[in-house]
Design an enzyme around this catalytic site. Structure first.
Site, PDB file in Angstrom:
ATOM      1  N   LYS A  59       1.748   2.176  -5.117  1.00 54.27           N
ATOM      2  CA  LYS A  59       2.265   1.627  -6.378  1.00 54.27           C
ATOM      3  C   LYS A  59       1.321   1.942  -7.544  1.00 54.27           C
ATOM      4  O   LYS A  59       1.753   2.328  -8.623  1.00 54.27           O
ATOM      5  CB  LYS A  59       2.442   0.100  -6.246  1.00 54.27           C
ATOM      6  CG  LYS A  59       3.464  -0.288  -5.179  1.00 54.27           C
ATOM      7  CD  LYS A  59       3.546  -1.790  -4.987  1.00 54.27           C
ATOM      8  CE  LYS A  59       2.324  -2.404  -4.339  1.00 54.27           C
ATOM      9  NZ  LYS A  59       2.108  -2.025  -2.926  1.00 54.27           N
TER      10      LYS A  59
ATOM     11  N   ASP B 224       0.809  -1.227   0.000  1.00 53.51           N
ATOM     12  CA  ASP B 224       0.000   0.000   0.000  1.00 53.51           C
ATOM     13  C   ASP B 224       0.836   1.268   0.000  1.00 53.51           C
ATOM     14  O   ASP B 224       0.413   2.315   0.512  1.00 53.51           O
ATOM     15  CB  ASP B 224      -0.965   0.013   1.209  1.00 53.51           C
ATOM     16  CG  ASP B 224      -1.863  -1.199   1.219  1.00 53.51           C
ATOM     17  OD1 ASP B 224      -2.185  -1.699   0.130  1.00 53.51           O
ATOM     18  OD2 ASP B 224      -2.240  -1.649   2.315  1.00 53.51           O
TER      19      ASP B 224
ATOM     20  N   ASP C 259       2.310  14.666   2.327  1.00 54.12           N
ATOM     21  CA  ASP C 259       1.250  15.579   2.793  1.00 54.12           C
ATOM     22  C   ASP C 259       0.644  15.121   4.118  1.00 54.12           C
ATOM     23  O   ASP C 259       0.208  15.941   4.919  1.00 54.12           O
ATOM     24  CB  ASP C 259       0.138  15.673   1.725  1.00 54.12           C
ATOM     25  CG  ASP C 259      -0.384  14.302   1.306  1.00 54.12           C
ATOM     26  OD1 ASP C 259       0.434  13.460   0.885  1.00 54.12           O
ATOM     27  OD2 ASP C 259      -1.602  14.058   1.435  1.00 54.12           O
TER      28      ASP C 259
ATOM     29  N   ALA D 189      -3.985  -7.758  -3.748  1.00 54.19           N
ATOM     30  CA  ALA D 189      -3.529  -6.392  -4.027  1.00 54.19           C
ATOM     31  C   ALA D 189      -4.726  -5.466  -4.225  1.00 54.19           C
ATOM     32  O   ALA D 189      -5.767  -5.879  -4.725  1.00 54.19           O
ATOM     33  CB  ALA D 189      -2.674  -6.386  -5.291  1.00 54.19           C
ATOM     34  N   GLY D 190      -4.544  -4.215  -3.836  1.00 52.76           N
ATOM     35  CA  GLY D 190      -5.526  -3.168  -4.129  1.00 52.76           C
ATOM     36  C   GLY D 190      -4.743  -1.929  -4.504  1.00 52.76           C
ATOM     37  O   GLY D 190      -4.099  -1.324  -3.656  1.00 52.76           O
ATOM     38  N   HIS D 191      -4.717  -1.606  -5.788  1.00 50.52           N
ATOM     39  CA  HIS D 191      -3.889  -0.491  -6.276  1.00 50.52           C
ATOM     40  C   HIS D 191      -4.814   0.645  -6.708  1.00 50.52           C
ATOM     41  O   HIS D 191      -5.594   0.512  -7.647  1.00 50.52           O
ATOM     42  CB  HIS D 191      -3.005  -0.960  -7.439  1.00 50.52           C
ATOM     43  CG  HIS D 191      -1.979  -1.965  -7.008  1.00 50.52           C
ATOM     44  ND1 HIS D 191      -1.050  -2.510  -7.861  1.00 50.52           N
ATOM     45  CD2 HIS D 191      -1.711  -2.507  -5.786  1.00 50.52           C
ATOM     46  CE1 HIS D 191      -0.275  -3.343  -7.191  1.00 50.52           C
ATOM     47  NE2 HIS D 191      -0.657  -3.368  -5.933  1.00 50.52           N
ATOM     48  N   THR D 192      -4.692   1.772  -5.998  1.00 55.05           N
ATOM     49  CA  THR D 192      -5.625   2.883  -6.210  1.00 55.05           C
ATOM     50  C   THR D 192      -5.052   3.914  -7.184  1.00 55.05           C
ATOM     51  O   THR D 192      -3.898   4.334  -7.054  1.00 55.05           O
ATOM     52  CB  THR D 192      -5.920   3.591  -4.870  1.00 55.05           C
ATOM     53  OG1 THR D 192      -6.168   2.598  -3.888  1.00 55.05           O
ATOM     54  CG2 THR D 192      -7.089   4.544  -4.976  1.00 55.05           C
TER      55      THR D 192
ATOM     56  N   THR E 213       3.048 -12.715   2.666  1.00 53.18           N
ATOM     57  CA  THR E 213       2.206 -13.273   1.622  1.00 53.18           C
ATOM     58  C   THR E 213       2.940 -14.482   1.037  1.00 53.18           C
ATOM     59  O   THR E 213       4.020 -14.843   1.509  1.00 53.18           O
ATOM     60  CB  THR E 213       1.842 -12.202   0.570  1.00 53.18           C
ATOM     61  OG1 THR E 213       0.820 -12.737  -0.273  1.00 53.18           O
ATOM     62  CG2 THR E 213       3.041 -11.768  -0.270  1.00 53.18           C
TER      63      THR E 213
ATOM     64  N   GLN F  43       1.992  -6.066  -3.177  1.00 55.69           N
ATOM     65  CA  GLN F  43       2.415  -6.194  -1.779  1.00 55.69           C
ATOM     66  C   GLN F  43       3.702  -5.359  -1.566  1.00 55.69           C
ATOM     67  O   GLN F  43       3.879  -4.365  -2.243  1.00 55.69           O
ATOM     68  CB  GLN F  43       2.604  -7.654  -1.372  1.00 55.69           C
ATOM     69  CG  GLN F  43       1.305  -8.448  -1.271  1.00 55.69           C
ATOM     70  CD  GLN F  43       0.746  -8.879  -2.614  1.00 55.69           C
ATOM     71  OE1 GLN F  43       1.433  -9.542  -3.378  1.00 55.69           O
ATOM     72  NE2 GLN F  43      -0.484  -8.548  -2.907  1.00 55.69           N
TER      73      GLN F  43
ATOM     74  N   SER G  30      -7.392  -0.996   0.791  1.00 53.93           N
ATOM     75  CA  SER G  30      -8.073  -0.822  -0.502  1.00 53.93           C
ATOM     76  C   SER G  30      -8.803  -2.095  -0.912  1.00 53.93           C
ATOM     77  O   SER G  30      -9.698  -2.061  -1.745  1.00 53.93           O
ATOM     78  CB  SER G  30      -7.072  -0.479  -1.598  1.00 53.93           C
ATOM     79  OG  SER G  30      -6.196   0.506  -1.173  1.00 53.93           O
TER      80      SER G  30
HETATM   81  P1  GDP Z   1      -0.778   0.370  -3.524  1.00 58.14           P
HETATM   82  O1  GDP Z   1      -1.354  -0.927  -3.045  1.00 58.14           O
HETATM   83  O2  GDP Z   1       0.693   0.435  -3.294  1.00 58.14           O
HETATM   84  O3  GDP Z   1      -1.145   0.706  -4.923  1.00 58.14           O
HETATM   85  O4  GDP Z   1      -1.424   1.487  -2.589  1.00 58.14           O
HETATM   86  P2  GDP Z   1      -2.981   1.621  -2.178  1.00 58.14           P
HETATM   87  O5  GDP Z   1      -3.737   2.123  -3.340  1.00 58.14           O
HETATM   88  O6  GDP Z   1      -3.457   0.375  -1.530  1.00 58.14           O
HETATM   89  O7  GDP Z   1      -2.872   2.675  -1.009  1.00 58.14           O
HETATM   90  C1  GDP Z   1      -2.341   3.935  -1.206  1.00 58.14           C
HETATM   91  C2  GDP Z   1      -3.416   4.963  -0.824  1.00 58.14           C
HETATM   92  O8  GDP Z   1      -2.827   6.232  -0.698  1.00 58.14           O
HETATM   93  C3  GDP Z   1      -4.479   5.116  -1.903  1.00 58.14           C
HETATM   94  O9  GDP Z   1      -5.693   5.438  -1.286  1.00 58.14           O
HETATM   95  C4  GDP Z   1      -3.963   6.271  -2.730  1.00 58.14           C
HETATM   96  O10 GDP Z   1      -4.989   6.970  -3.397  1.00 58.14           O
HETATM   97  C5  GDP Z   1      -3.344   7.133  -1.672  1.00 58.14           C
HETATM   98  N1  GDP Z   1      -2.189   7.946  -2.080  1.00 58.14           N
HETATM   99  C6  GDP Z   1      -1.212   7.670  -2.967  1.00 58.14           C
HETATM  100  N2  GDP Z   1      -0.271   8.644  -2.954  1.00 58.14           N
HETATM  101  C7  GDP Z   1      -0.668   9.534  -2.029  1.00 58.14           C
HETATM  102  C8  GDP Z   1      -0.096  10.748  -1.530  1.00 58.14           C
HETATM  103  O11 GDP Z   1       0.976  11.183  -1.919  1.00 58.14           O
HETATM  104  N3  GDP Z   1      -0.804  11.403  -0.551  1.00 58.14           N
HETATM  105  C9  GDP Z   1      -1.989  10.938  -0.073  1.00 58.14           C
HETATM  106  N4  GDP Z   1      -2.587  11.634   0.881  1.00 58.14           N
HETATM  107  N5  GDP Z   1      -2.545   9.797  -0.516  1.00 58.14           N
HETATM  108  C10 GDP Z   1      -1.884   9.109  -1.473  1.00 58.14           C
HETATM  109  P1  IMO Z   2      -0.898  -4.161  -2.256  1.00 54.78           P
HETATM  110  O1  IMO Z   2      -0.426  -4.703  -3.599  1.00 54.78           O
HETATM  111  C1  IMO Z   2      -0.971  -4.601   2.062  1.00 54.78           C
HETATM  112  C2  IMO Z   2      -1.054  -8.665   3.656  1.00 54.78           C
HETATM  113  C3  IMO Z   2      -2.319  -9.115   4.348  1.00 54.78           C
HETATM  114  C4  IMO Z   2      -1.741 -10.126   5.333  1.00 54.78           C
HETATM  115  C5  IMO Z   2      -0.621 -10.772   4.539  1.00 54.78           C
HETATM  116  C6  IMO Z   2      -1.007 -12.068   3.855  1.00 54.78           C
HETATM  117  O2  IMO Z   2      -2.182  -3.453  -2.316  1.00 54.78           O
HETATM  118  O3  IMO Z   2       0.196  -3.379  -1.616  1.00 54.78           O
HETATM  119  P2  IMO Z   2      -2.533 -12.731   1.783  1.00 54.78           P
HETATM  120  O4  IMO Z   2      -3.933 -12.336   1.419  1.00 54.78           O
HETATM  121  O5  IMO Z   2      -1.523 -12.377   0.764  1.00 54.78           O
HETATM  122  O6  IMO Z   2      -2.441 -14.166   2.203  1.00 54.78           O
HETATM  123  O7  IMO Z   2      -2.201 -11.885   3.110  1.00 54.78           O
HETATM  124  O8  IMO Z   2      -0.241  -9.820   3.541  1.00 54.78           O
HETATM  125  N1  IMO Z   2      -1.268  -8.154   2.278  1.00 54.78           N
HETATM  126  C7  IMO Z   2      -1.196  -6.861   1.941  1.00 54.78           C
HETATM  127  N2  IMO Z   2      -1.007  -5.773   2.714  1.00 54.78           N
HETATM  128  N3  IMO Z   2      -1.067  -4.484   0.723  1.00 54.78           N
HETATM  129  C8  IMO Z   2      -1.223  -5.566  -0.060  1.00 54.78           C
HETATM  130  O9  IMO Z   2      -1.183  -5.498  -1.402  1.00 54.78           O
HETATM  131  C9  IMO Z   2      -1.333  -6.821   0.548  1.00 54.78           C
HETATM  132  N4  IMO Z   2      -1.516  -8.088   0.088  1.00 54.78           N
HETATM  133  C10 IMO Z   2      -1.461  -8.881   1.155  1.00 54.78           C
HETATM  134  O10 IMO Z   2      -2.958  -8.044   4.990  1.00 54.78           O
HETATM  135  O11 IMO Z   2      -1.165  -9.443   6.425  1.00 54.78           O
HETATM  136 MG    MG Z   3      -2.891  -1.616  -1.820  1.00 51.20          MG
END
Ligand code: GDP
Ligand code: IMO
Ligand code: MG
Length: 427
Positions: free
Chosen positions: A17, A14, A332, A40-43, A238, A223, A298
């Site tokens: 990415k 998170d 920020d 994964a949850g990529h926003t 993971t 991850q 996410s």
């Molecule tokens: P990922 O899994 O690495 O793609 O990250 P996620 O999407 O799970 O989580 C990152 C969160 O931070 C999302 O809600 C993004 O919209 C948000 N985000 C990304 N960059 C920034 C930033 O620079 N500032 C803030 N406040 N939020 C951000």
């Molecule tokens: P992104 O790509 C944050 C964590 C889970 C748990 C452990 C194992 O969005 O960064 P799993 O479902 O893989 O068996 O879970 O890994 N986890 C993540 N934490 N971001 C992720 O993906 C994750 N994918 C798995 O919360 O602790």
């Molecule tokens: Mg994520």
């Protein structure tokens, strides 16, 4: 020959990415996922739209970018169908721009059930899995009994699916796990039919062909390095190799074809699920970080645990991945803190002070040793390097000296436009 750049998380996932892959995608002909799956949850955020991708690479919103789901990925066809349907409103040419490796593993419904059953059996020591079936699917892959995407093209697919489901039924029964099968089965078979309209390919040939043609390629990690199956805080990890080497095995590219390695990290730390987190803040500072950073998963919506930045673990991730450029996210979020802390060393139970990650992370308490910085306490949400407050620049420069890799991007908000490129000449 061209190179494959890799972008991956240096913390517990998170890091942002999805946002950055989307920002960088116009520079790349190909974006490829190499491991993980719907955990994964990529926003991505742009033009007032917020969208979360789980299995589809984050280059999908860029018209001329080819997106590959590589062989190292575990793909849930049911979630895939829902993802494709949620993209309909954007009128993208997804069937044209998406390529799925025939060698990617298939998550079947019983994998999800097994994930739940195994977690329930662990009780207090549960991993905190996303319950998407990731662990059980990789288990079957390594156990050489899994199903792969290419199998859906065989007329024996239904038999293979039945055989694997039945093996799982036996395990679930032993664990006393009850479930209704007919609906899950129907939903799965429907999603398999849906999947067949996509380009199911031998993506290792595709990607190596693109390399030979001189295409630019970005491998998108899922991850984070501290969740890696080998190098993370085992067993709270993971089930895949989230590090650079995973891009080689998860896409079929040779190590010598790796170019830049972009290591992405937050200006602080977060973790979701169980496991050690040395700098975790279980106080109002942690609450404030979660609120300011909107730190809720996410994929699962769970609150993320929050804490200060951790240099020893970042240095470890940089070492394992061979990071060449650092990308710093969510600066920020720290704007509200009068003081910002950085963990530069750990003190172990026996009093030893170290900058190395100890083997025994899970059972022995580590005390972080902090250095303190004055906060900037002014809003930073723009995209101009020169507008950044001096205290923030000092924080960035300190991290850069400690981590010994240039920070070439600073993110000040979730939107595509809230991105500051920091030229090497400014470093
Ligand atoms: P990922 O899994 O690495 O793609 O990250 P996620 O999407 O799970 O989580 C990152 C969160 O931070 C999302 O809600 C993004 O919209 C948000 N985000 C990304 N960059 C920034 C930033 O620079 N500032 C803030 N406040 N939020 C951000
Ligand atoms: P992104 O790509 C944050 C964590 C889970 C748990 C452990 C194992 O969005 O960064 P799993 O479902 O893989 O068996 O879970 O890994 N986890 C993540 N934490 N971001 C992720 O993906 C994750 N994918 C798995 O919360 O602790
Ligand atoms: Mg994520």
């Amino acid at each position: 020959m061209a190179k494959v750049d890799v972008l991956l998380g240096l913390q517990w996932g998170d890091e942002g990415k999805g946002k950055i892959v989307d920002v960088l995608a116009p520079k790349y002909d190909v974006v490829a996922r190499f491991q993980g799956g719907p955990n994964a949850g990529h926003t991505l955020e742009f033009d007032g739209i917020k969208h979360v991708l789980h299995q589809i690479p984050s280059g999908i919103f860029r018209e001329r970018t080819k997106n590959i789901i590589g062989n190292g990925v575990v793909l849930d066809p049911v979630i895939f169908k829902a993802e494709i349907e949620s993209l309909k409103k954007f009128n993208l040419n997804v069937v044209e721009n998406l390529f799925i490796s025939k060698k990617a593993s298939l998550i079947i419904p019983t994998h999800r059930l097994l994930d739940q059953a195994y977690e329930a059996a662990k009780g207090e020591s549960k991993i905190g899995s996303t319950l998407k079936g990731i662990g059980p699917t990789y288990q079957d892959k390594i156990g050489r009994q899994g199903l792969r995407v290419g199998d859906v093209l065989s007329d024996k697919f239904n038999d293979k699916f039945k055989r694997l489901s039945e093996i799982h039924f036996g395990i679930l029964q032993n664990l006393g796990f009850e479930f209704k099968w007919s609906e899950l089965e129907a939903q799965f078979l429907d999603a398999i039919n849906f999947l067949k309209q996509f380009k199911l390919v031998e993506s290792e040939y595709l990607i190596n062909h693109e390399l030979q043609q001189g295409s630019t390629i970005l491998a998108e990690g899922a991850q984070g390095s501290l969740l890696d199956i080998d190098f993370g805080s085992y067993p709270f990890v993971t089930s895949s190799n989230t590090v650079t080497a995973g891009a080689c095995t998860g896409l079929g590219i040779a190590p010598r074809h790796i170019g830049e390695v972009y290591g992405i990290f937050k200006a602080y730390s977060t973790r979701v699920g169980g496991g050690p987190f040395p700098t975790e803040l279980l106080n109002e500072d942690g609450e404030l970080m979660r609120k300011q950073g909107n730190e809720f998963g996410s994929t699962t919506g769970r609150p993320r645990r929050c804490g200060w930045i951790d240099i020893p673990s970042l240095k470890y991730s940089i070492m394992i991945n061979g990071v060449t450029r650092l990308l710093m996210m969510k600066v920020d979020v720290l704007s509200v803190f009068p003081k910002i802390k950085v963990c530069t060393k750990y003190q172990l139970k026996d009093g030893t002070v170290t900058t190395a990650l100890p083997y025994e992370l899970v059972n022995e308490k580590i005390t972080p040793i902090y250095e303190e910085f004055k906060g900037w306490q002014t809003s930073v949400t723009g995209n101009s390097l020169t507008d950044l407050p001096v205290e923030l620049i000092q924080y960035v420069e300190f991290l850069e000296r400690e981590l010994e890799v240039p920070i070439t991007l600073i993110s000040t908000g979730p939107d595509r436009l809230q991105t500051i490129f920091r030229p090497l000449s400014a470093v």
